[in-house]
Design a protein around this motif. Structure first.
Motif, PDB file in Angstrom:
ATOM      1  N   UNK A 125      78.769  11.645 -48.700  1.00 51.42           N
ATOM      2  CA  UNK A 125      78.826  10.772 -49.860  1.00 51.42           C
ATOM      3  C   UNK A 125      79.831   9.670 -49.581  1.00 51.42           C
ATOM      4  N   UNK A 126      79.522   8.476 -50.079  1.00 52.64           N
ATOM      5  CA  UNK A 126      80.456   7.357 -49.985  1.00 52.64           C
ATOM      6  C   UNK A 126      81.152   7.225 -51.330  1.00 52.64           C
ATOM      7  N   UNK A 127      82.483   7.280 -51.298  1.00 55.70           N
ATOM      8  CA  UNK A 127      83.286   7.177 -52.514  1.00 55.70           C
ATOM      9  C   UNK A 127      84.249   6.012 -52.400  1.00 55.70           C
ATOM     10  N   UNK A 128      84.488   5.365 -53.522  1.00 55.68           N
ATOM     11  CA  UNK A 128      85.495   4.310 -53.571  1.00 55.68           C
ATOM     12  C   UNK A 128      86.871   4.954 -53.395  1.00 55.68           C
ATOM     13  N   UNK A 129      87.765   4.283 -52.716  1.00 52.46           N
ATOM     14  CA  UNK A 129      89.101   4.814 -52.468  1.00 52.46           C
ATOM     15  C   UNK A 129      89.843   5.135 -53.765  1.00 52.46           C
ATOM     16  N   UNK A 130      89.476   4.478 -54.850  1.00 49.58           N
ATOM     17  CA  UNK A 130      90.124   4.714 -56.141  1.00 49.58           C
ATOM     18  C   UNK A 130      89.933   6.128 -56.670  1.00 49.58           C
ATOM     19  N   UNK A 131      88.980   6.871 -56.135  1.00 47.80           N
ATOM     20  CA  UNK A 131      88.727   8.244 -56.583  1.00 47.80           C
ATOM     21  C   UNK A 131      89.588   9.265 -55.842  1.00 47.80           C
ATOM     22  N   UNK A 159      85.516   5.477 -48.648  1.00 47.69           N
ATOM     23  CA  UNK A 159      85.780   6.668 -47.887  1.00 47.69           C
ATOM     24  C   UNK A 159      84.495   7.476 -47.830  1.00 47.69           C
ATOM     25  N   UNK A 160      84.235   8.077 -46.683  1.00 44.12           N
ATOM     26  CA  UNK A 160      83.060   8.921 -46.483  1.00 44.12           C
ATOM     27  C   UNK A 160      83.523  10.382 -46.517  1.00 44.12           C
ATOM     28  N   UNK A 161      82.869  11.176 -47.369  1.00 38.52           N
ATOM     29  CA  UNK A 161      83.202  12.591 -47.526  1.00 38.52           C
ATOM     30  C   UNK A 161      81.972  13.414 -47.147  1.00 38.52           C
ATOM     31  N   UNK A 162      82.195  14.408 -46.307  1.00 37.78           N
ATOM     32  CA  UNK A 162      81.120  15.337 -45.933  1.00 37.78           C
ATOM     33  C   UNK A 162      81.360  16.667 -46.622  1.00 37.78           C
ATOM     34  N   UNK A 163      80.308  17.185 -47.261  1.00 42.88           N
ATOM     35  CA  UNK A 163      80.316  18.558 -47.751  1.00 42.88           C
ATOM     36  C   UNK A 163      79.494  19.349 -46.744  1.00 42.88           C
ATOM     37  N   UNK A 164      80.119  20.316 -46.117  1.00 48.20           N
ATOM     38  CA  UNK A 164      79.445  21.070 -45.062  1.00 48.20           C
ATOM     39  C   UNK A 164      78.162  21.705 -45.605  1.00 48.20           C
ATOM     40  N   UNK A 165      77.096  21.521 -44.859  1.00 47.32           N
ATOM     41  CA  UNK A 165      75.810  22.094 -45.235  1.00 47.32           C
ATOM     42  C   UNK A 165      75.026  21.271 -46.234  1.00 47.32           C
ATOM     43  N   UNK A 166      75.608  20.163 -46.738  1.00 50.48           N
ATOM     44  CA  UNK A 166      74.916  19.349 -47.749  1.00 50.48           C
ATOM     45  C   UNK A 166      74.677  17.912 -47.308  1.00 50.48           C
ATOM     46  N   UNK A 187      85.769  20.404 -57.346  1.00 47.23           N
ATOM     47  CA  UNK A 187      86.031  19.406 -56.309  1.00 47.23           C
ATOM     48  C   UNK A 187      84.727  18.883 -55.709  1.00 47.23           C
ATOM     49  N   UNK A 188      83.830  19.785 -55.378  1.00 51.21           N
ATOM     50  CA  UNK A 188      82.550  19.368 -54.796  1.00 51.21           C
ATOM     51  C   UNK A 188      81.706  18.617 -55.822  1.00 51.21           C
ATOM     52  N   UNK A 189      81.730  19.060 -57.078  1.00 53.71           N
ATOM     53  CA  UNK A 189      80.997  18.355 -58.136  1.00 53.71           C
ATOM     54  C   UNK A 189      81.540  16.941 -58.330  1.00 53.71           C
ATOM     55  N   UNK A 190      82.865  16.778 -58.223  1.00 60.03           N
ATOM     56  CA  UNK A 190      83.468  15.447 -58.370  1.00 60.03           C
ATOM     57  C   UNK A 190      82.979  14.515 -57.265  1.00 60.03           C
ATOM     58  N   UNK A 191      82.895  15.023 -56.041  1.00 58.38           N
ATOM     59  CA  UNK A 191      82.389  14.200 -54.931  1.00 58.38           C
ATOM     60  C   UNK A 191      80.946  13.783 -55.218  1.00 58.38           C
ATOM     61  N   UNK A 192      80.130  14.732 -55.657  1.00 59.26           N
ATOM     62  CA  UNK A 192      78.717  14.420 -55.945  1.00 59.26           C
ATOM     63  C   UNK A 192      78.590  13.446 -57.105  1.00 59.26           C
ATOM     64  N   UNK A 193      79.428  13.608 -58.130  1.00 61.43           N
ATOM     65  CA  UNK A 193      79.357  12.771 -59.337  1.00 61.43           C
ATOM     66  C   UNK A 193      79.878  11.361 -59.083  1.00 61.43           C
ATOM     67  N   UNK A 194      80.969  11.254 -58.346  1.00 63.43           N
ATOM     68  CA  UNK A 194      81.627   9.963 -58.142  1.00 63.43           C
ATOM     69  C   UNK A 194      81.074   9.184 -56.950  1.00 63.43           C
ATOM     70  N   UNK A 195      80.447   9.912 -56.033  1.00 68.47           N
ATOM     71  CA  UNK A 195      80.002   9.275 -54.803  1.00 68.47           C
ATOM     72  C   UNK A 195      78.538   8.908 -54.810  1.00 68.47           C
ATOM     73  N   UNK A 196      78.196   8.135 -53.827  1.00 70.31           N
ATOM     74  CA  UNK A 196      76.803   7.749 -53.587  1.00 70.31           C
ATOM     75  C   UNK A 196      76.336   8.479 -52.332  1.00 70.31           C
ATOM     76  N   UNK A 197      75.302   9.320 -52.459  1.00 69.40           N
ATOM     77  CA  UNK A 197      74.865  10.064 -51.270  1.00 69.40           C
ATOM     78  C   UNK A 197      74.336   9.136 -50.189  1.00 69.40           C
ATOM     79  N   UNK A 198      74.689   9.431 -48.966  1.00 71.00           N
ATOM     80  CA  UNK A 198      74.160   8.686 -47.830  1.00 71.00           C
ATOM     81  C   UNK A 198      72.832   9.320 -47.415  1.00 71.00           C
TER      82      UNK A 198
END
Length: 92
Positions: free
Chosen positions: A11-17, A1-8, A47-58
């Motif tokens: 991140x690509x996250x595994x669906x398991x997260x 799954x691809x998650x966008x944090x507005x202004x940042x 929530x935003x920290x979890x995305x940054x921690x668990x995901x891989x930035x594109x």
């Protein structure tokens, strides 16, 4: 799954997260409904920290379609309220 944090960026996250993110989203929704500004700020940060921690930035030049769009870290309660669906920021 691809998650966008507005202004940042994205991140690509595994669906398991999804479950962890959804739990934080549920907390955020409850805090918004009760008007708990401090709790809202804390949970949004978590929530935003979890995305940054668990995901891989594109890379900055990557423009993938985002399945989730999350507010910027400095978003106000009212700005986030406008982004919400009945399920919160994260559907499901």
């Amino acid at each position: 799954m691809i998650v966008r944090i507005m202004g940042e960026g994205q991140w690509k996250l595994a669906d398991g997260h999804f479950t962890e993110l959804n739990t934080l989203d549920d907390e955020l929704l409850q805090e918004m409904e009760s008007g708990d500004g401090e709790g809202f700020r804390s949970t949004l940060g978590a929530l935003l920290d979890a995305v940054r921690r668990l995901g891989e930035p594109l890379p900055d030049d990557a423009l993938e379609p985002s399945e989730l769009i999350l507010p910027a870290p400095d978003a106000t309660l009212d700005e986030v309220r406008q982004m919400l669906s009945d399920d919160g920021l994260i559907p499901g």
